[in-house]
Design an enzyme around this catalytic site. Sequence first.
Site, short mmCIF file in Angstrom:
data_model
loop_
_atom_site.label_atom_id
_atom_site.label_comp_id
_atom_site.label_asym_id
_atom_site.label_seq_id
_atom_site.Cartn_x
_atom_site.Cartn_y
_atom_site.Cartn_z
N LYS A 7 21.56 64.65 53.57
CA LYS A 7 22.26 65.93 53.41
C LYS A 7 23.68 65.83 54.00
CE LYS A 7 17.95 68.60 53.53
NZ LYS A 7 17.20 69.67 54.23
N TYR A 38 16.47 73.66 44.93
CA TYR A 38 15.76 74.49 45.91
C TYR A 38 15.19 75.76 45.27
CZ TYR A 38 17.10 71.57 49.88
OH TYR A 38 17.22 70.53 50.77
N ASN A 41 18.85 69.48 59.24
CA ASN A 41 17.76 68.50 59.43
C ASN A 41 17.98 67.20 58.65
OD1 ASN A 41 17.07 69.36 56.91
ND2 ASN A 41 15.04 70.12 57.45
N HIS A 62 16.43 65.05 53.00
CA HIS A 62 15.39 65.62 52.13
C HIS A 62 14.54 64.50 51.57
CE1 HIS A 62 13.44 67.86 48.89
NE2 HIS A 62 13.68 66.80 48.15
N GLU A 95 12.28 65.82 40.67
CA GLU A 95 13.53 65.68 41.42
C GLU A 95 14.31 64.43 40.97
OE1 GLU A 95 12.28 68.22 45.41
OE2 GLU A 95 12.44 66.05 45.58
N1 UDP Z 1 15.21 75.49 55.82
C1 UDP Z 1 16.02 76.26 56.62
N2 UDP Z 1 15.43 77.24 57.40
C2 UDP Z 1 14.09 77.44 57.42
C3 UDP Z 1 13.28 76.63 56.60
C4 UDP Z 1 13.87 75.67 55.80
O1 UDP Z 1 17.23 76.10 56.63
O2 UDP Z 1 13.63 78.32 58.15
C5 UDP Z 1 15.84 74.47 54.98
C6 UDP Z 1 15.75 73.07 55.59
O3 UDP Z 1 16.97 72.38 55.29
C7 UDP Z 1 14.60 72.44 54.83
C8 UDP Z 1 14.78 73.07 53.45
O4 UDP Z 1 15.17 74.40 53.73
O5 UDP Z 1 14.68 71.03 54.82
C9 UDP Z 1 13.55 73.06 52.57
O6 UDP Z 1 12.47 73.59 53.28
P1 UDP Z 1 11.01 72.94 53.19
O7 UDP Z 1 10.07 73.89 53.83
O8 UDP Z 1 10.77 72.52 51.78
O9 UDP Z 1 11.15 71.68 54.17
P2 UDP Z 1 11.22 70.11 53.93
O10 UDP Z 1 10.34 69.77 52.75
O11 UDP Z 1 12.68 69.75 53.70
O12 UDP Z 1 10.72 69.51 55.22
#
Ligand code: UDP
Length: 150
Positions: free
Chosen positions: A9, A49, A112, A115, A126
């Site tokens: 990211k 997303y 974080n 992805h 994807e």
């Molecule tokens: N995210 C965020 N706040 C939250 C939850 C998710 O900004 O409270 C963002 C974060 O970048 C995350 C992405 O949304 O990686 C997608 O969320 P998901 O639950 O799919 O997590 P991932 O699969 O990336 O671990």
Amino acid sequence: MERTFIMVKPDGVQRGLVGEVIQRLECKGFTLVGLKQLTVSRELAESHYAVHKERPFFKSLVEFITSGPVVASVWEGDGVVASARKLIGATNPLTAEPGTIRGDFGVSIGRNLIHGSDAIETAQSEVALWFEDGELSSWKPSITPWIYED
Ligand code: UDP
């Protein structure tokens, strides 16, 4: 062979972690089959997303993902989807295990770093969303017998 979609990211790119991410996946034994840097359009970010469209963080997530270049990649290997998720770690870097990418390099859920597709079907859609067929190389590394038993 199973494939997954991995994206460094904008925060990971800004922090110079592209090489670290590629190295961890290569060292594990997975094969890089596609790689590109791009600045993500709003349309692509919203498609990627779409599952989170109704979530409160959707708007800031789209803003963030479109804020600077990302490095998109496709990796191949047995069980690569679930294994890459383990290498990446839990969504919140603060609680992600040390030794994972998020656990080693992050402290904030909105930053974080990386992805990774969460399931085989998601990975397929994807990969198709982010890459044209011609951008992917099907190849078998010559060290394969040293990574996999027959
Ligand atoms: N995210 C965020 N706040 C939250 C939850 C998710 O900004 O409270 C963002 C974060 O970048 C995350 C992405 O949304 O990686 C997608 O969320 P998901 O639950 O799919 O997590 P991932 O699969 O990336 O671990």
